[in-house]
Design an enzyme around this catalytic site. Structure first.
Site, PDB file in Angstrom:
ATOM      1  N   TYR A  88       0.846  -1.189   0.000  1.00 59.47           N
ATOM      2  CA  TYR A  88       0.000   0.000   0.000  1.00 59.47           C
ATOM      3  C   TYR A  88       0.881   1.239   0.000  1.00 59.47           C
ATOM      4  O   TYR A  88       1.538   1.542   0.991  1.00 59.47           O
ATOM      5  CB  TYR A  88      -0.893  -0.034   1.246  1.00 59.47           C
ATOM      6  CG  TYR A  88      -2.013   0.980   1.287  1.00 59.47           C
ATOM      7  CD1 TYR A  88      -2.271   1.857   0.234  1.00 59.47           C
ATOM      8  CD2 TYR A  88      -2.839   1.065   2.400  1.00 59.47           C
ATOM      9  CE1 TYR A  88      -3.301   2.775   0.284  1.00 59.47           C
ATOM     10  CE2 TYR A  88      -3.883   1.975   2.470  1.00 59.47           C
ATOM     11  CZ  TYR A  88      -4.108   2.830   1.410  1.00 59.47           C
ATOM     12  OH  TYR A  88      -5.140   3.737   1.465  1.00 59.47           O
ATOM     13  N   LYS A 108      -1.539  -1.242  -4.082  1.00 63.62           N
ATOM     14  CA  LYS A 108      -2.626  -0.323  -3.757  1.00 63.62           C
ATOM     15  C   LYS A 108      -2.048   1.071  -3.595  1.00 63.62           C
ATOM     16  O   LYS A 108      -0.974   1.241  -2.982  1.00 63.62           O
ATOM     17  CB  LYS A 108      -3.328  -0.762  -2.471  1.00 63.62           C
ATOM     18  CG  LYS A 108      -4.494   0.138  -2.060  1.00 63.62           C
ATOM     19  CD  LYS A 108      -5.155  -0.360  -0.778  1.00 63.62           C
ATOM     20  CE  LYS A 108      -6.311   0.556  -0.371  1.00 63.62           C
ATOM     21  NZ  LYS A 108      -6.954   0.133   0.885  1.00 63.62           N
TER      22      LYS A 108
END
Length: 309
Positions: A143, A169
C-alpha cells in the site's frame, strides 16, 4: 484452505473491494458477535474481496492479542463467499508477526499498511516488504501511502524477488507515479485504488489501469457502492455523475468537517442506517449527532439511485 496468491490476485481484480469496520462494545473491547453479523451481511453482496482490520477497520488501534481473533472471526463469518485479506504493518517485526497470525487464522492474504513515522529509503522499504513476503506463503498487497511510498523500480524488484507479491494499492494520488508503476509491471500485479473515498478518484485511476478500488462506504450503503462500481465498469458517466452529486460529494463534505472522519464517519454511516458498530477508539472521535443525522439524510436521498439491491 486459503486461496493461492495467483487465485487471490485474479479474484481481487474481478470486482469491488469491501473494507469492514471493526466493532467495539461500550468498553471499547472487540465485539465479536456484531462484527461477525456485519461481515456476514457484507459478504452476502458480490464483493470481490473483504479486507479485515485494514485502515477502515482501525488496524492502527488494535492490540496484537486481539488481531488474530478479529481475522479468524472475519474468515468464519465470510464462510468462503469471498476471500479475506488482513491488514498488517507498523514496523517490520510487527508486520511479520501479524502476517503470520493472519495466515494461521485462515486469511487468504495480507495488505501491508504504511510503516509508523519513519519512511526510510527505497532500499529500506524494499527490505521491509521483502521480509514480510518471505515470512508467509499467502498473497501480499503493498500500500503506497504516507510514510511508505515505493517507486516503480522498487516495485519491479520486489515483484521479481517475491512470487507471492500480487497487488499494489495506491493512496498517494500521484497519477504519474501510478501510471509508471502500471506501465512497468503490466499484468504482474493487481492494481487497487486506495484514496480516501476512492469513488471521487475512480475515473482517473480507471484510466490509469486500476481495475478495482477499496470502498469504505460499502460498509453502510453496499447497494449504492456496487451501483457506482457497475457504472464505472460500464463507462456510464451519467450514472456515475448522478451518484457523485447525490451521495459522494455530500458525504465528502461531511467527512471533511473533522480530522479522522474518513474512518469515524463510516461508523457514523452504519449508525445512520440502524447498524450501530459501536465507537471508534482514541485518538479518533465519534461523529456528532448532527453529522450522523446529516449523513442519514444524504443516504435517504441517494437510495433511489441504487440498482444493485
Amino acid at each position: 484452505m486459503p486461496m493461492s496468491p495467483q487465485e487471490l490476485k485474479a479474484k481481487m481484480g474481478s470486482g469491488l473491494l469491501s473494507f469492514p469496520v471493526t466493532h467495539f462494545d461500550a468498553n471499547l473491547e472487540f465485539a465479536e458477535g456484531p462484527y461477525r453479523e456485519h461481515v456476514a451481511w457484507l459478504s452476502s453482496y458480490p464483493a470481490a474481496t473483504l479486507f479485515a482490520a485494514g485502515g477502515t477497520g482501525e488496524y492502527f488501534s488494535l492490540g496484537q492479542d486481539e488481531f488474530p481473533w478479529i481475522i479468524a472471526a472475519a474468515v468464519g463469518a465470510a464462510e468462503g463467499r469471498c476471500p479475506v485479506v488482513a491488514g498488517c504493518g507498523v514496523n517490520t517485526r510487527r508486520a511479520i508477526a501479524d502476517a503470520r497470525s493472519a495466515e494461521a487464522a485462515g486469511a487468504d492474504g495480507v495488505l501491508l499498511l504504511p510503516t509508523y513515522l519513519m519512511g526510510g529509503t527505497q532500499e529500506g522499504q524494499y527490505a521491509h516488504v521483502k521480509a514480510v513476503c518471505d515470512a508467509v506463503s499467502i498473497g501480499v498487497v503493498v500500500y503506497n501511502r504516507a510514510t511508505s511510498v515505493l517507486k516503480a523500480e522498487t516495485v519491479a524488484r520486489l515483484a521479481d524477488a517475491c512470487p507471492n507479491l500480487i497487488g499494489f494499492k495506491d493512496g498517494v494520488g500521484e497519477i504519474d507515479l501510478v501510471t509508471r508503476i502500471r506501465a512497468t509491471l503490466g499484468d504482474r500485479l493487481v492494481y487497487v485504488g486506495g484514496m480516501p473515498t476512492h469513488e471521487l478518484f475512480a475515473s482517473a485511476y480507471d484510466a490509469a489501469g486500476f481495475s478495482t478500488y477499496s470502498s469504505a462506504v460499502f460498509n453502510f450503503v453496499p447497494e449504492l457502492a456496487l451501483s457506482f462500481y457497475a457504472a464505472l465498469r460500464a463507462g456510464d458517466h451519467a450514472a456515475m455523475d448522478r451518484i457523485l452529486h447525490e451521495f459522494f460529494y455530500p458525504f465528502a463534505d461531511i467527512r471533511d468537517r473533522v480530522a479522522g472522519y474518513p474512518v469515524a464517519l463510516i461508523k457514523g454511516g452504519l449508525k445512520a442506517v440502524g447498524r450501530d458498530p459501536g465507537s471508534v477508539r482514541p485518538p479518533l472521535v465519534n461523529p456528532t449527532e448532527k453529522d450522523v443525522a446529516d449523513l442519514a439524510a444524504v443516504v435517504r436521498k441517494a437510495a433511489p439511485l441504487s440498482t444493485a439491491a
